[in-house]
Motif scaffolding. Structure first.
Motif, PDB file in Angstrom:
ATOM      1  N   LEU A   1       4.700  -1.324  -2.287  1.00 25.83           N
ATOM      2  CA  LEU A   1       3.614  -1.548  -2.980  1.00 25.83           C
ATOM      3  C   LEU A   1       2.926  -0.037  -2.641  1.00 25.83           C
ATOM      4  O   LEU A   1       3.343   0.664  -1.799  1.00 25.83           O
ATOM      5  CB  LEU A   1       3.029  -2.454  -2.568  1.00 25.83           C
ATOM      6  N   PRO A   2       2.210   0.016  -3.561  1.00 22.67           N
ATOM      7  CA  PRO A   2       1.752   1.784  -3.316  1.00 22.67           C
ATOM      8  C   PRO A   2       0.379   0.747  -2.385  1.00 22.67           C
ATOM      9  O   PRO A   2      -0.231  -0.169  -2.123  1.00 22.67           O
ATOM     10  CB  PRO A   2       1.247   1.333  -5.083  1.00 22.67           C
ATOM     11  N   GLU A   3       0.368   1.543  -1.469  1.00 21.13           N
ATOM     12  CA  GLU A   3      -0.654   1.219  -0.072  1.00 21.13           C
ATOM     13  C   GLU A   3      -2.453   1.133  -0.803  1.00 21.13           C
ATOM     14  O   GLU A   3      -3.118  -0.160  -0.040  1.00 21.13           O
ATOM     15  CB  GLU A   3      -1.038   2.185   0.791  1.00 21.13           C
ATOM     16  N   ALA A   4      -2.308   1.642  -1.536  1.00 25.09           N
ATOM     17  CA  ALA A   4      -3.821   1.184  -2.132  1.00 25.09           C
ATOM     18  C   ALA A   4      -3.802  -0.279  -3.321  1.00 25.09           C
ATOM     19  O   ALA A   4      -5.058  -0.673  -3.461  1.00 25.09           O
ATOM     20  CB  ALA A   4      -3.611   2.093  -3.179  1.00 25.09           C
ATOM     21  N   LEU A   5      -2.840  -0.826  -3.265  1.00 24.53           N
ATOM     22  CA  LEU A   5      -2.535  -2.656  -3.947  1.00 24.53           C
ATOM     23  C   LEU A   5      -2.866  -3.685  -3.014  1.00 24.53           C
ATOM     24  O   LEU A   5      -1.605  -3.414  -2.216  1.00 24.53           O
ATOM     25  CB  LEU A   5      -1.575  -2.455  -4.589  1.00 24.53           C
ATOM     26  N   SER A   6      -3.682  -3.832  -2.671  1.00 18.39           N
ATOM     27  CA  SER A   6      -4.436  -4.825  -1.426  1.00 18.39           C
ATOM     28  C   SER A   6      -3.717  -6.045  -2.024  1.00 18.39           C
ATOM     29  O   SER A   6      -3.216  -7.228  -3.532  1.00 18.39           O
ATOM     30  CB  SER A   6      -5.679  -5.415  -1.260  1.00 18.39           C
ATOM     31  N   LEU A   7      -3.632  -6.894  -1.052  1.00 15.50           N
ATOM     32  CA  LEU A   7      -2.527  -8.609  -1.345  1.00 15.50           C
ATOM     33  C   LEU A   7      -3.618  -9.025  -2.535  1.00 15.50           C
ATOM     34  O   LEU A   7      -3.447  -9.625  -3.678  1.00 15.50           O
ATOM     35  CB  LEU A   7      -2.245  -9.513  -0.364  1.00 15.50           C
ATOM     36  N   ARG A   8      -4.772  -9.289  -1.810  1.00 19.14           N
ATOM     37  CA  ARG A   8      -5.796  -9.998  -3.350  1.00 19.14           C
ATOM     38  C   ARG A   8      -5.947  -9.437  -4.811  1.00 19.14           C
ATOM     39  O   ARG A   8      -5.336 -10.393  -5.447  1.00 19.14           O
ATOM     40  CB  ARG A   8      -7.178 -10.264  -2.484  1.00 19.14           C
TER      41      ARG A   8
ATOM     42  N   LEU B   1     -15.877  -9.375   7.428  1.00 17.22           N
ATOM     43  CA  LEU B   1     -15.601  -8.496   8.408  1.00 17.22           C
ATOM     44  C   LEU B   1     -14.406  -7.482   8.087  1.00 17.22           C
ATOM     45  O   LEU B   1     -13.153  -7.095   8.884  1.00 17.22           O
ATOM     46  CB  LEU B   1     -13.695 -10.275   8.568  1.00 17.22           C
ATOM     47  N   HIS B   2     -15.399  -7.141   7.204  1.00 12.74           N
ATOM     48  CA  HIS B   2     -14.697  -5.343   6.789  1.00 12.74           C
ATOM     49  C   HIS B   2     -14.242  -4.146   7.991  1.00 12.74           C
ATOM     50  O   HIS B   2     -15.819  -4.590   8.733  1.00 12.74           O
ATOM     51  CB  HIS B   2     -15.904  -4.813   5.622  1.00 12.74           C
ATOM     52  N   GLY B   3     -13.041  -3.841   7.961  1.00  7.95           N
ATOM     53  CA  GLY B   3     -13.023  -2.836   8.754  1.00  7.95           C
ATOM     54  C   GLY B   3     -12.589  -3.763  10.784  1.00  7.95           C
ATOM     55  O   GLY B   3     -12.598  -2.895  11.458  1.00  7.95           O
ATOM     56  N   ARG B   4     -12.908  -4.577  10.737  1.00  6.05           N
ATOM     57  CA  ARG B   4     -12.464  -5.193  11.559  1.00  6.05           C
ATOM     58  C   ARG B   4     -11.222  -5.579  12.321  1.00  6.05           C
ATOM     59  O   ARG B   4     -10.629  -6.362  10.989  1.00  6.05           O
ATOM     60  CB  ARG B   4     -13.754  -6.792  11.874  1.00  6.05           C
ATOM     61  N   SER B   5     -10.708  -5.852  13.458  1.00  3.72           N
ATOM     62  CA  SER B   5      -9.520  -6.446  13.620  1.00  3.72           C
ATOM     63  C   SER B   5      -9.958  -7.925  14.158  1.00  3.72           C
ATOM     64  O   SER B   5     -10.274  -8.840  14.866  1.00  3.72           O
ATOM     65  CB  SER B   5      -9.278  -5.895  15.120  1.00  3.72           C
ATOM     66  N   VAL B   6      -9.223  -8.989  12.874  1.00  3.63           N
ATOM     67  CA  VAL B   6      -9.351 -10.504  12.910  1.00  3.63           C
ATOM     68  C   VAL B   6      -8.205 -10.767  13.723  1.00  3.63           C
ATOM     69  O   VAL B   6      -7.002 -10.539  13.306  1.00  3.63           O
ATOM     70  CB  VAL B   6     -10.191 -10.672  11.724  1.00  3.63           C
TER      71      VAL B   6
ATOM     72  N   LEU C   1      -7.647 -10.999   3.333  1.00  4.66           N
ATOM     73  CA  LEU C   1      -8.696  -9.939   3.907  1.00  4.66           C
ATOM     74  C   LEU C   1      -7.453  -8.802   4.273  1.00  4.66           C
ATOM     75  O   LEU C   1      -7.859  -7.852   4.853  1.00  4.66           O
ATOM     76  CB  LEU C   1      -8.692 -10.154   5.668  1.00  4.66           C
ATOM     77  N   ASP C   2      -6.468  -9.197   3.830  1.00  2.80           N
ATOM     78  CA  ASP C   2      -5.957  -7.308   3.866  1.00  2.80           C
ATOM     79  C   ASP C   2      -6.586  -6.487   2.400  1.00  2.80           C
ATOM     80  O   ASP C   2      -7.302  -7.008   1.691  1.00  2.80           O
ATOM     81  CB  ASP C   2      -3.742  -7.808   2.551  1.00  2.80           C
ATOM     82  N   GLY C   3      -6.682  -5.533   2.558  1.00  5.10           N
ATOM     83  CA  GLY C   3      -7.647  -4.369   2.286  1.00  5.10           C
ATOM     84  C   GLY C   3      -8.839  -4.065   2.522  1.00  5.10           C
ATOM     85  O   GLY C   3      -9.346  -3.803   2.128  1.00  5.10           O
ATOM     86  N   ASN C   4      -9.371  -5.585   3.397  1.00  2.00           N
ATOM     87  CA  ASN C   4     -10.825  -5.571   3.754  1.00  2.00           C
ATOM     88  C   ASN C   4     -10.956  -5.420   5.218  1.00  2.00           C
ATOM     89  O   ASN C   4     -11.338  -4.452   6.238  1.00  2.00           O
ATOM     90  CB  ASN C   4     -10.809  -7.110   3.446  1.00  2.00           C
ATOM     91  N   ALA C   5      -9.456  -5.752   6.490  1.00  5.97           N
ATOM     92  CA  ALA C   5      -9.829  -6.109   8.057  1.00  5.97           C
ATOM     93  C   ALA C   5      -9.181  -4.771   7.684  1.00  5.97           C
ATOM     94  O   ALA C   5      -8.197  -4.382   6.933  1.00  5.97           O
ATOM     95  CB  ALA C   5      -9.721  -6.942   8.003  1.00  5.97           C
ATOM     96  N   ARG C   6      -9.168  -4.358   8.871  1.00  5.55           N
ATOM     97  CA  ARG C   6      -8.493  -2.851   9.942  1.00  5.55           C
ATOM     98  C   ARG C   6      -7.686  -3.124  10.233  1.00  5.55           C
ATOM     99  O   ARG C   6      -6.423  -3.019  10.287  1.00  5.55           O
ATOM    100  CB  ARG C   6      -8.992  -2.569  10.851  1.00  5.55           C
TER     101      ARG C   6
END
Lengths: 460, 81
Positions: free
Chosen positions: A3-10, A47-52, A69-74
């Motif tokens: 997958l291109p890294e830019a494409l999140s699971l959602r 939760l953006h940028g957090r370690s969840v 949260l893929d592409g959203n959390a760190r």
């Protein structure tokens, strides 16, 4: 597929047909609803940028959280259900956890995490802003039986490296006996999500027969589990209610007996066994219905994965490798050539390699060594044997002996029949194995413990 | 069945399974000359533990492994629960 890294699971599941679902025992989630909805109770951008830490009780809410949260959390650290609470403090510190997602009462040991968010087994519509896309680390815990589990750092790219794009667009329904919070199950979750399929999740404590009937009700087409999972399933009469087109085994050695038994149960199905480990990812699949793998795999015969054998142990290098271990306990993951040592021992016979056991699982009988799996593979050749466990028994003479616990097929119930089967098993072992590898005793047991990982529970 | 008879019967059984020929089983016979090798004796001790409920060589720290068949039998007779 890479997958291109830019494409999140959602974003990936957003391009989906309307009639795809995630099922568990109690709920049904329409995957398309996740595009304009959320399962998190509150603002997902918190939760953006957090370690969840994903510490939900159910697999379904873990799945929904991963998509959210893929592409959203760190960083997403996935807590398997059977983790020893004593290790939580170390894991939270090593992964730098600053938020936790739960779906009920907060498990003991997690109260000090600064931010708590609940996840529900349903989707509520929200107006979604577009948070800045983050490259999310996925952290999986290894299933080692002692000590603090190692945290293995993956990305969506490494986790999905072995997933080939699908040529057809038939609606698929994946099912798995695994828990998706372990590597083997997570593979199936991602396969289903990226492959346009529905997924039927297992539920903790659900009897095998009920799980099979539920799989049948949802029309499962692709089903995966460990050989131990499959042996248990084959003992349930409800096995006749499913007719998967694809049967997949991974996580343990697939011996010839289980492959043949599955072939007999599902004559129409493609049956494949995959080799994978949490650290090395999915290495290769074997689809010819035979145990082991062709020796040609060592000369580049297994796709993007390179394999080599060092002192009998299998090493792999591919895009599916984990990046590293997280935290202070992280020993080096790769050798100087970038290969990961899987710790799985192989042996060449003719033009094939066969798995013989784990590096650390050797039993020493007066200086002579044996892998229990090697003996188990001989015992399960007996047509009346469903599964077995070979273990060490201490001996004042040789230090250790091997003994076998054997589960017979339900057809073998009469006492005199059992005595004869015992003799036949010993005869089989004497014919195929060196003397020290023949079990000193054989006990017939009603069942064998299968750990939460889906693997036969081996006591050390 | 007496402890001694059980032991002699199991020795015969293990020897048969392992394709070994037993020497005449007299009390002064050295165990390692009995026809069973150390693996055979290890299997014998395990089988006897299953049948007699005791393993006198593991359960007690000051018992030395017996040299003769007579000592071997005595260890079980003394250790009988």
């Amino acid at each position: 597929m890479a997958l291109p890294e830019a494409l999140s699971l959602r974003r990936h599941v957003a391009e989906t047909q309307a009639d795809r679902f995630l099922f568990d025992r109690a709920a049904r989630i329409r995957i398309a609803d996740l595009v304009r909805g959320t399962s998190l109770d509150g603002d997902p951008t918190a939760l953006h940028g957090r370690s969840v830490l994903i510490a939900t009780a159910s697999q379904l809410t873990s799945a929904l959280t991963l998509i959210e949260l893929d592409g959203n959390a760190r960083r997403l650290t996935i807590l398997p259900p059977d983790i020893d609470g004593a290790h939580l403090g170390a894991l939270i510190a090593d992964a730098g956890i600053d938020a936790v997602v739960t779906d009920g009462e907060t498990p003991h040991g997690l109260h000090d995490i600064p931010l708590h968010v609940a996840c529900m087994p349903k989707v509520v519509p929200i107006d979604r802003g577009r948070p800045e896309h983050v490259r999310t680390e996925w952290v999986l815990l290894t299933s080692g039986t002692t000590g603090v589990p190692k945290m293995v750092v993956h990305s969506l790219t490494s986790l999905t490296a072995a997933i080939a794009p699908r040529a057809d667009s038939d609606p698929l329904v994946w099912g798995t006996f695994y828990d998706i919070r372990r590597y083997g199950g997570l593979q199936i979750f991602l396969r289903a999500m990226l492959g346009g399929a529905s997924l039927v999740l297992s539920s903790a404590g659900e009897p095998v027969a009920e799980h099979l009937l539920r799989l049948a009700r949802h029309g499962v087409t692709h089903l995966s589990g460990t050989p131990s999972h499959w042996r248990r399933a084959l003992m349930a009469s409800a096995i006749g209610s499913i007719s998967p087109r694809y049967v997949r085994l991974s996580g343990e050695i697939a011996d010839q007996a289980i492959l043949d038994n599955l072939r007999a149960a599902f004559p129409q199905a493609a049956i494949g066994h995959a080799y994978a480990s949490t650290e090395a990812g999915v290495g290769f699949a074997v689809d010819d219905g035979l145990a082991g793998f062709p020796a040609s795999y060592l000369e580049g015969g297994c796709g993007a994965t390179e394999i080599k054998i060092v002192e009998g142990s299998l090493r792999m290098r591919s895009a599916a490798l984990a990046a590293r271990y997280a935290g202070a306990r992280g020993a080096s993951l790769r050798d100087s050539d970038g290969f990961v040592d899987t710790g799985d021992m192989v042996e060449r016979r003719g033009d094939r390699y066969f798995f013989v056991g784990r590096k650390g699982g050797i039993i020493n009988i007066g200086g002579l060594k044996v892998h229990p799996e090697e003996i188990e593979a001989v015992i399960t050749r007996h047509p009346q044997v469903r599964m077995c466990l070979v273990r060490s028994r201490s001996s004042p003479v040789t230090g250790a002996l091997v003994v076998a616990d054997v589960v017979l097929k339900p057809t073998c119930v009469r006492e005199e029949g059992r005595a004869q089967v015992k003799d036949e098993i010993l005869e089989l072992c004497r014919g195929a194995l060196a003397r020290h590898k023949v079990p000193a005793s054989i006990a017939f047991v009603p069942e064998l413990a299968v750990a939460a990982t889906g693997k036969l529970a081996r006591l050390s | 069945m007496s402890i001694k008879l059980t032991i002699l019967e199991q020795m015969t059984q293990v020897a048969r399974e392992q394709g070994r020929t037993l020497a005449p089983l007299r009390d002064d016979l050295a165990l390692l000359d009995s026809g069973l090798d150390s693996l055979g004796i290890a299997v014998l001790v395990a089988r006897l533990e299953d049948r007699l409920g005791t393993d006198p060589f593991t359960n007690s720290e000051d018992v030395h492994f017996p040299v003769t068949l007579g000592d071997f039998v005595k260890a079980y007779e003394n250790g009988a629960p």
